[in-house]
Write a protein that holds these residues in place. Structure first.
Motif, PDB file in Angstrom:
ATOM      1  N   THR A   1       6.996  -5.226   5.162  1.00 43.13           N
ATOM      2  CA  THR A   1       7.375  -5.426   3.395  1.00 43.13           C
ATOM      3  C   THR A   1       8.030  -7.339   3.958  1.00 43.13           C
ATOM      4  OG1 THR A   1       8.489  -3.554   3.160  1.00 43.13           O
ATOM      5  CG2 THR A   1       9.063  -5.680   1.350  1.00 43.13           C
ATOM      6  N   ILE A   2       7.524  -8.163   3.036  1.00 42.47           N
ATOM      7  CA  ILE A   2       7.638  -9.617   2.865  1.00 42.47           C
ATOM      8  C   ILE A   2       8.577 -10.241   1.718  1.00 42.47           C
ATOM      9  CG2 ILE A   2       6.684 -11.753   2.089  1.00 42.47           C
ATOM     10  CD1 ILE A   2       3.585 -10.625   2.933  1.00 42.47           C
TER      11      ILE A   2
ATOM     12  N   PRO B   1      13.642  -3.517   2.426  1.00 38.96           N
ATOM     13  CA  PRO B   1      11.799  -2.296   2.638  1.00 38.96           C
ATOM     14  C   PRO B   1      11.041  -1.972   1.564  1.00 38.96           C
ATOM     15  CG  PRO B   1      13.826  -2.332   4.103  1.00 38.96           C
ATOM     16  CD  PRO B   1      14.358  -3.136   3.661  1.00 38.96           C
ATOM     17  N   ALA B   2      10.335  -2.219   1.233  1.00 41.26           N
ATOM     18  CA  ALA B   2       9.058  -0.852   0.814  1.00 41.26           C
ATOM     19  C   ALA B   2       9.281   0.306   1.388  1.00 41.26           C
ATOM     20  CB  ALA B   2       8.144  -1.431   0.014  1.00 41.26           C
ATOM     21  N   LYS B   3       8.951   1.816   0.890  1.00 45.34           N
ATOM     22  CA  LYS B   3       8.526   2.589   1.488  1.00 45.34           C
ATOM     23  C   LYS B   3       6.875   2.289   2.167  1.00 45.34           C
ATOM     24  CE  LYS B   3       7.357   7.211   0.868  1.00 45.34           C
ATOM     25  NZ  LYS B   3       6.177   7.441   1.200  1.00 45.34           N
ATOM     26  N   GLY B   4       6.994   2.066   3.164  1.00 45.65           N
ATOM     27  CA  GLY B   4       5.633   1.635   4.198  1.00 45.65           C
ATOM     28  C   GLY B   4       4.852   2.945   4.176  1.00 45.65           C
ATOM     29  N   PHE B   5       4.079   2.567   5.021  1.00 50.77           N
ATOM     30  CA  PHE B   5       3.257   3.930   5.451  1.00 50.77           C
ATOM     31  C   PHE B   5       4.039   4.950   7.035  1.00 50.77           C
ATOM     32  CE2 PHE B   5       0.074   1.830   2.931  1.00 50.77           C
ATOM     33  CZ  PHE B   5       0.491   0.488   3.809  1.00 50.77           C
ATOM     34  N   GLU B   6       3.151   5.880   6.644  1.00 53.61           N
ATOM     35  CA  GLU B   6       3.206   7.413   8.206  1.00 53.61           C
ATOM     36  C   GLU B   6       3.053   6.437   9.102  1.00 53.61           C
ATOM     37  OE1 GLU B   6       2.896  10.937   6.998  1.00 53.61           O
ATOM     38  OE2 GLU B   6       3.368  11.236   5.070  1.00 53.61           O
ATOM     39  N   ASP B   7       3.113   6.543  10.092  1.00 58.42           N
ATOM     40  CA  ASP B   7       2.571   6.171  11.620  1.00 58.42           C
ATOM     41  C   ASP B   7       1.703   6.956  11.756  1.00 58.42           C
ATOM     42  OD1 ASP B   7       4.203   3.381  12.322  1.00 58.42           O
ATOM     43  OD2 ASP B   7       5.733   4.639  13.618  1.00 58.42           O
TER      44      ASP B   7
END
Length: 597
Positions: A275-276, A285-291
């Motif tokens: 997240t920027i 931080p935004a919910k990113g992607f699964e690794d």
């Protein structure tokens, strides 16, 4: 541009259902690309994509659309890959959208990856617009395939748009449906900046270019920004939107998709899913992607050992553009220093190899692809096994577990028999069979991942004449009777050719490799024994006879004992040579042996 006039959507479908062609028509209709610059697969900018006719990378582009209500809308469209090996690209694209165009080929019907991508979109609460593509073809089964779509997503027949990427039928209806059926992004432009990176590329002049979607807040040119995951702070030297080329802007706000250039030169400082935010007004931080979970592992080694650092640099730059590639350093006695790489499938491995060669001028050697296992020692210790050499001696192992997958195959009913035979040969267990229509069957199998790594997909396509579609998802780890097969040359194991195989297949696999090596290895002045072994037990053997110099050529007549003496002397010399001579496996032989399957 008002936030309610922005639409973010992606195009999802099975491979070869016409995503890229339909995207071309949308670009033409909105005049995003001029007639002079127009070419087939306009968004596929890699030579490899054009040659193979497949999309490997997701491609984001912004279009301006004038609706019939007189208002102008901004469309951020992402064209996604259709092959199962690139499903991670699709999941990242879906995270940056509010809606999806679901394409189904009218002549082929719903296939496995269509269903898989649809479930991904539904999990992310995307609004789906069903589109029946290629309706102008003679073989189009419009009514039949429409029924399949209705069964799958439960929509009305009137919601399905009939289209043709080739002729442009249905394009105005699709663009109007995007405005009417896909919601505008929800974010708050006055909140602290929260922009999620969904892709990045490396430019040799400008450094790393990160593509992001702004969830909340506003970013302006020259703002001080912070990458939350890496905690690095930079200045936004340039921000902008993604047209056919990068188009700089002074500011971007919530709901927009764009790019940022900060002059980052180190590729590891940008992580997809990060997240920027602004340095002076940070956000969560935004919910990113699964690794990403790699399915297939293989060692990649430079042909010249001096190129190790160049290979590391190339892989780091490639990883920026392909977030599903994972790698770590490893060494091999036979091949020197290299990297252990994780891939999503065999096509992914092939594409990475090809891109290393074309984009970075790196010719590499790839070891036998394998998957990761768990081994339990007799003392109860659990070990992760990524390479065959990690496996302890048979006497120290109590059990080995291998990964299983759930495979979903959709095919015509006439090919069910041969496909079942293929899956049973691969140690598969059939769990489900259902008829989608009178002629189309969905089969579900539980299969060991190692069995589909090599030639499963190719064989499936050939026995079904290209009609079977295949998709898979990881299941669990199960105990199996696995053994490490070592290949020995004159008693010395060659670690790069070791493989973990099921005991029932070890003998035939070992015999194949021995025969192949006999064809490939150059003859020496001494005898070479090629052996396949499980522990201390030899299960297959081939012998390369020695080159023989005619030492008796200088004997003209005379007693036979003179000749015998010379031959005995030669025999002693060869025996000594065999003890001290080492067998070098040429690089070409490695490459050819690994094409065994």
């Amino acid at each position: 541009m008002k936030q309610e006039n922005i639409r973010n959507f992606c195009v999802i479908a099975h491979i070869d259902h016409g995503k890229s062609t339909l995207s071309d028509r949308l670009l033409e209709f909105t005049k995003t690309i001029s007639e002079r610059d127009m070419q087939d697969q306009a968004l596929d900018d890699m030579d490899l994509e054009r040659e193979r006719g497949i999309t490997i990378k997701s491609h984001a582009i912004q279009m301006n659309y004038l609706h019939t209500n007189g208002e102008t809308y901004i469309f951020n469209m992402i064209d996604t890959p259709g092959h199962v090996d690139f499903s991670y690209e699709v999941s990242r694209s879906i995270a940056a959208c509010e809606g999806a165009l679901l394409l189904v080929d009218a002549s082929q019907g719903i296939q496995a990856q269509t269903i898989s991508n649809l479930y991904l979109a539904i999990e992310n609460d995307l609004d789906i617009i069903p589109i029946l593509n290629k309706v102008d073809m003679e073989s189009a089964m419009i009514e039949e395939v429409s029924d399949q779509i209705i069964d799958l997503i439960g929509c009305d027949r009137s919601e399905i748009i009939l289209a043709s990427g080739k002729t442009g039928i249905g394009v105005p209806e699709i663009l109007a449906a995007v405005v009417d059926r896909i919601p505008a992004p929800k974010g708050d432009k006055d909140a602290p900046l929260q922009a999620m990176i969904f892709d990045s590329v490396f430019n040799s002049f400008r450094g790393v270019i990160a593509y992001f979607k702004i969830i909340n807040g506003t970013i302006k040119k020259n703002d001080k920004v912070k990458f939350i995951n890496t905690e690095a702070v930079y200045e936004a030297n340039e921000i902008g939107v993604l047209k056919m080329t990068l188009l700089p802007q002074q500011e971007l706000s919530a709901g927009n998709v764009g790019y940022i250039i900060t002059g980052i030169k180190e590729s590891k400082e940008v992580k997809v899913g990060d997240t920027i935010t602004l340095l002076n007004n940070p956000a969560e931080p935004a919910k990113g992607f699964e690794d990403v979970k790699p399915m297939v592992f293989a060692g990649i080694f430079p042909i010249e050992n001096d190129d190790f650092e160049k290979l590391r640099d190339s892989l780091e730059k490639l990883q920026l553009n392909d977030a599903s590639l994972v790698f770590e350093p490893e060494t091999s006695i036979a091949l020197g220093f290299g990297f252990r790489c994780g891939f999503l499938g065999m096509l992914h491995l092939e594409i990475v190899q090809e891109r290393l060669s074309r984009e970075f001028d790196m010719d590499v050697i790839t070891t036998v692809p394998n998957v990761s296992y768990f081994a339990y020692t007799t003392k109860g210790v659990k070990l992760l096994i990524n390479t065959p050499s990690d496996l302890p001696e048979p006497t120290q192992i109590s059990s080995v577990e291998e990964p299983f997958i759930r495979a979903q195959i959709i095919t015509k009913s006439e090919y069910v028999g041969p496909i079942m035979t293929l899956c049973m040969d691969k140690r598969g267990i059939m769990t489900h069979q259902s008829y989608l229509t009178q002629d189309r069957v969905e089969l579900t199998f539980e299969l060991p991942l190692a069995e589909i790594v090599f030639d499963f997909y190719d064989r499936l396509k050939s026995i079904s004449r290209g009609y079977a579609s295949f998709d898979y998802a990881p299941l669990d780890y199960r105990a199996s009777d696995l053994v490490r097969l070592d290949i020995k040359l004159n008693g010395e194991p060659v670690d790069a050719l070791s493989a973990l195989v099921h005991r029932s297949k070890a003998e035939s696999f070992g015999r194949k490799i021995c025969i192949r090596l006999k064809e490939l290895l150059p003859r020496q002045q001494f005898l070479i024994a090629i052996q396949a072994a499980i522990g201390a037990k030899i299960i297959a053997r081939e012998t390369i006879s020695a080159l023989r110099k005619d030492v008796t050529a200088k004997c003209y007549g005379g007693d036979i004992t003179r000749k015998r003496k010379l031959l005995e002397k030669q025999k002693e010399g060869k025996k000594k040579m065999r003890q001290i001579g080492s067998v070098e496996v040429p690089q070409k032989a490695f490459l050819d042996v690994l094409k065994l399957n």
